[in-house]
Write a protein that holds these residues in place. Structure first.
Motif, PDB file in Angstrom:
ATOM      1  N   GLU A 139       0.831  -3.394  -7.530  1.00 19.40           N
ATOM      2  CA  GLU A 139       1.890  -3.197  -6.507  1.00 19.40           C
ATOM      3  C   GLU A 139       3.171  -3.936  -6.862  1.00 19.40           C
ATOM      4  O   GLU A 139       4.193  -3.740  -6.206  1.00 19.40           O
ATOM      5  CB  GLU A 139       1.546  -3.692  -5.112  1.00 19.40           C
TER       6      GLU A 139
ATOM      7  N   THR B 162       3.347   8.064  -7.884  1.00 15.37           N
ATOM      8  CA  THR B 162       3.222   6.593  -7.895  1.00 15.37           C
ATOM      9  C   THR B 162       2.968   6.059  -9.311  1.00 15.37           C
ATOM     10  O   THR B 162       2.948   4.857  -9.526  1.00 15.37           O
ATOM     11  CB  THR B 162       2.055   6.130  -6.995  1.00 15.37           C
TER      12      THR B 162
ATOM     13  N   ALA C 153       8.269  -2.332  -3.327  1.00 11.63           N
ATOM     14  CA  ALA C 153       8.153  -1.238  -2.346  1.00 11.63           C
ATOM     15  C   ALA C 153       9.547  -0.742  -1.951  1.00 11.63           C
ATOM     16  O   ALA C 153       9.779   0.475  -1.844  1.00 11.63           O
ATOM     17  CB  ALA C 153       7.384  -1.720  -1.114  1.00 11.63           C
TER      18      ALA C 153
ATOM     19  N   ARG D 245      11.011   1.237  -4.807  1.00 14.92           N
ATOM     20  CA  ARG D 245      10.373   2.563  -4.894  1.00 14.92           C
ATOM     21  C   ARG D 245      11.042   3.546  -3.927  1.00 14.92           C
ATOM     22  O   ARG D 245      11.245   4.711  -4.242  1.00 14.92           O
ATOM     23  CB  ARG D 245       8.887   2.416  -4.566  1.00 14.92           C
TER      24      ARG D 245
END
Ligand SMILES: Cc1ncc(COP(=O)(O)O)c(C=O)c1O
Length: 367
Positions: A81, A64, A239, A242
């Motif tokens: 985030e 991450t 997200a 990713r």
């Protein structure tokens, strides 16, 4: 790497083909004005830190990249985030295209060739929106219409190769149009760090979930070999991006050095002083040397001999023979080689360029 059909190199820094074309030896000494790297970089401490980081090669990087993302989030005043660390700005471009696979893209042209390549790779239907006139300005209304009829628009800011900057106010109007029509604006800001921060788009991220910013640490820190960049967007988009990213895409050296690079305020201050001193000086002197110069906000200039686009090849060849590598523009749609791109280097090197240009002026070739 995709080659242009006339076999001109696709990117800056690729001297071999141009030298061969001119019948010059491969080791002909050259000052490289074709790649747009900070001449003050990389920071002096980098070598030692790379050595220190060697111990970490025995472990997989944190998938991450938490530490790097937190450092970027702090520097950009966003939440972690909303940050995705990438293998250079190039990976960010390909991820942005992957996120919109098989949809409709508009690319604001002339611009960096990798947006088109990434879109083709991911099956997007691509159309172009051309910057207008010799100042390469974006027609605000036309751009808003384009936003209403596509799924994603790619816009480079400041734009490679023109050096022009679409204002934050115009970007906001495009975003508002995009919200209404469900389209995303991908803004590549690979060169934004050289400029003063008055035109930052980061504050718009909180209000526009359809904004994706692409950043590169390559140019500013002069680390093209390290491969480091990042994307900023809504937590939801990041997200999804990713999910599309290859695992451990960013290597340990690049990831562990990013907080240190961002924290180096002394390097940023030196770079700012250099940029402020050299940018306007070179722009004025290029005009005085008989060139048409597109007003630039970036660390490079798009130029053309006043004699017209046909004289650009001769200038490229003259510069090459005189030890200066300029960037041809054969693979920028709409430019077709009629312009050359010259990077801003340090004052001594810029003076060398200016002295070669003055020889060219005296030779009468450019008139
Ligand atoms: C506009 C633009 N974006 C992205 C990149 C790629 O940057 P990186 O080396 O970080 O992959 C470049 C490289 O020339 C560029 O000009």
């Amino acid at each position: 790497m995709m080659r242009h059909r006339t076999d001109w190199p696709s990117h800056g820094g690729e001297a071999a083909v141009l030298l061969a074309r001119q019948g010059l030896p491969g080791d002909h000494p050259l000052l490289d004005f074709s790649t747009n790297l900070n001449p003050l970089g990389p920071p002096a401490w980098l070598a030692e830190q790379l050595m220190n980081a060697l111990a970490g090669v025995q472990c997989y990087p944190d998938p991450t990249y938490r530490e790097a993302c937190e450092a970027i989030a702090e520097a950009e005043d966003v939440t972690p985030e909303t940050v995705l660390l990438t293998n250079g700005g190039a990976e960010a471009i390909f991820l942005a295209a992957a996120l919109h696979a098989r949809r409709r893209a508009v690319i604001v042209q002339p611009t960096f060739s990798e947006y088109a390549r990434a879109c083709h790779q991911h099956g997007l239907a691509v159309s172009s929106l051309d910057l207008e006139g010799e100042a390469f300005l974006l027609d605000d209304r036309q751009a808003q219409r384009a936003m209403a009829h596509c799924d994603v628009m790619f816009l480079c800011r400041p734009n490679n190769p023109t050096g022009t900057l679409v204002s934050a106010a115009v970007i906001e109007r495009l975003l508002a149009e995009g919200v209404e029509h469900g389209s995303t604006l991908v803004v590549d800001e690979a060169f934004i760090d050289f400029m003063t921060p008055d035109q930052r788009l980061t504050p718009l991220l909180a209000r526009y979930p359809n904004l994706v910013l692409l950043r590169s640490l390559t140019k500013y820190y002069a680390i093209p070999g390290l491969r480091l960049g990042y994307m900023l967007g809504s937590a939801d988009k990041v997200a999804r991006l990713r999910e599309l990213q290859m695992p451990w895409s960013v290597n340990h050296f690049a990831a562990s050095l990013s907080p240190l690079l961002l924290a180096d305020r002394a390097f940023a201050a030196r770079t700012h002083r250099w940029f402020m001193a050299e940018h306007s000086r070179l722009q004025d002197r290029l005009v005085a040397a008989g060139l048409r110069v597109v007003p630039s906000r970036a660390n490079f200039f798009l130029v053309q001999p006043v004699a017209g686009p046909e004289a650009s090849d001769a200038l490229l060849a003259f510069l090459l023979r005189s030890g200066i590598l300029a960037r041809h523009t054969r693979n920028f749609p709409g430019l077709e080689g009629g312009w050359l791109r010259l990077a801003l280097r340090d004052s001594t090197e810029n003076d060398q360029l200016l002295s070669v240009l003055s020889e060219w002026q005296d030779s009468g070739e450019g008139t």
